[in-house]
Design an enzyme around this catalytic site. Sequence first.
Site, mmCIF file in Angstrom:
data_model
loop_
_atom_site.group_PDB
_atom_site.id
_atom_site.type_symbol
_atom_site.label_atom_id
_atom_site.label_comp_id
_atom_site.label_asym_id
_atom_site.label_seq_id
_atom_site.Cartn_x
_atom_site.Cartn_y
_atom_site.Cartn_z
ATOM 1 N N GLU A 1 54.950 47.090 44.353
ATOM 2 C CA GLU A 1 54.230 46.233 43.235
ATOM 3 C C GLU A 1 54.330 44.755 42.772
ATOM 4 O OE1 GLU A 1 50.921 49.868 41.092
ATOM 5 O OE2 GLU A 1 52.856 48.679 39.984
ATOM 6 N N HIS B 1 56.770 50.200 35.642
ATOM 7 C CA HIS B 1 56.032 49.400 35.831
ATOM 8 C C HIS B 1 55.927 48.088 35.441
ATOM 9 C CE1 HIS B 1 51.962 47.614 35.419
ATOM 10 N NE2 HIS B 1 51.994 48.016 36.231
ATOM 11 N N LYS C 1 46.589 52.389 31.884
ATOM 12 C CA LYS C 1 46.751 51.470 31.611
ATOM 13 C C LYS C 1 46.373 51.411 29.930
ATOM 14 C CE LYS C 1 47.559 47.998 34.706
ATOM 15 N NZ LYS C 1 47.789 46.735 34.882
ATOM 16 N N ASN D 1 46.589 54.755 37.277
ATOM 17 C CA ASN D 1 47.145 53.882 36.101
ATOM 18 C C ASN D 1 45.990 52.587 35.564
ATOM 19 O OD1 ASN D 1 49.067 52.876 34.237
ATOM 20 N ND2 ASN D 1 49.783 51.115 35.226
ATOM 21 N N SER E 1 45.981 44.689 42.624
ATOM 22 C CA SER E 1 44.702 44.387 43.530
ATOM 23 C C SER E 1 44.218 44.984 43.867
ATOM 24 C CB SER E 1 44.488 42.457 42.781
ATOM 25 O OG SER E 1 44.608 41.814 41.910
ATOM 26 N N GLY F 1 46.441 42.713 38.679
ATOM 27 C CA GLY F 1 45.453 42.430 37.622
ATOM 28 C C GLY F 1 44.913 41.219 37.636
ATOM 29 N N GLU G 1 54.620 46.375 34.178
ATOM 30 C CA GLU G 1 54.625 45.438 32.515
ATOM 31 C C GLU G 1 55.282 46.083 31.815
ATOM 32 O OE1 GLU G 1 50.414 47.075 32.758
ATOM 33 O OE2 GLU G 1 49.681 45.753 33.703
#
Length: 256
Positions: free
Chosen positions: A172, A100, A11, A9, A218, A178, A102
């Site tokens: 996730e 996702h 982003k 991904n 991560s 992150g 985010e």
Amino acid sequence: MFRKILAANWKMNKSLAEAEQFIDRLLSELPELKKPESNTVETVIFPTFVHLVPLVLKGKETAISFGAQDCYTVAEGAFTGEVSVTQIKDVGAKAVLIGHSERRHKFGEDNALVAEKFKAVIKGGLTAFLCVGESLEERKEGLSYSVVEDQLALPLFNAEQVNSSNLVIAYEPVWAIGTGDNAEPHDVDKMADFIRDWLANHFGETFSSEIPILYGGSVRPGILADYLRSGKVQGALVGGASLDAMAFVKLYKEML
Ligand code: PEP
């Protein structure tokens, strides 16, 4: 036998030149990706929307496939700024990231919207990478399993004809994305068991046993193999570490 999947991904990162150089590097370091279906690890890259067309063209006749990071719920119409599954499929992409963290936390997508997008992906003939995972607060409150259950239920009950060729589940945990604070493999195994039991209870053992489950949060070279050892997860969805071609090559080799 499950297929192994390594997904990147990207982003909102990379220029087009950087993205193309990444693909060149991958193909030179991993010759088995040079021809379709000669690969042992399914490799899916999710670049930013505007890079999908040139990257799909660049990846033609290779084993690398591409997906979109988001989509809208309907096929066409007056929805300025949105991109439909029909359009994503039309340019040769194969998959879409759905839900996702985010999108959920920075853009306010709730389970109802995620479910509509999921339905559109399945109906449109692409593979949905359905992302689920609890936040730190939810984890502290002991809600991880119920949160993931809710994130699975609405999309999966809302769509028809979901199967192992159009669904990948990515666990996730939000607190691991992150942050450098990856989840313990043992906890990921427990969540993978929970997801598989839930799928079996609602859709049957066969369905449950065929759906690939990935871990994301991560993941970096040197730790991916720890998640694969038990056989409960079939690969990873990688953000930060997937931006560097040589790190991605190392991850790929850890999957072999
Ligand atoms: C992600 O964005 O899906 C992700 C897992 O990011 P990172 O690997 O950087 O935690």
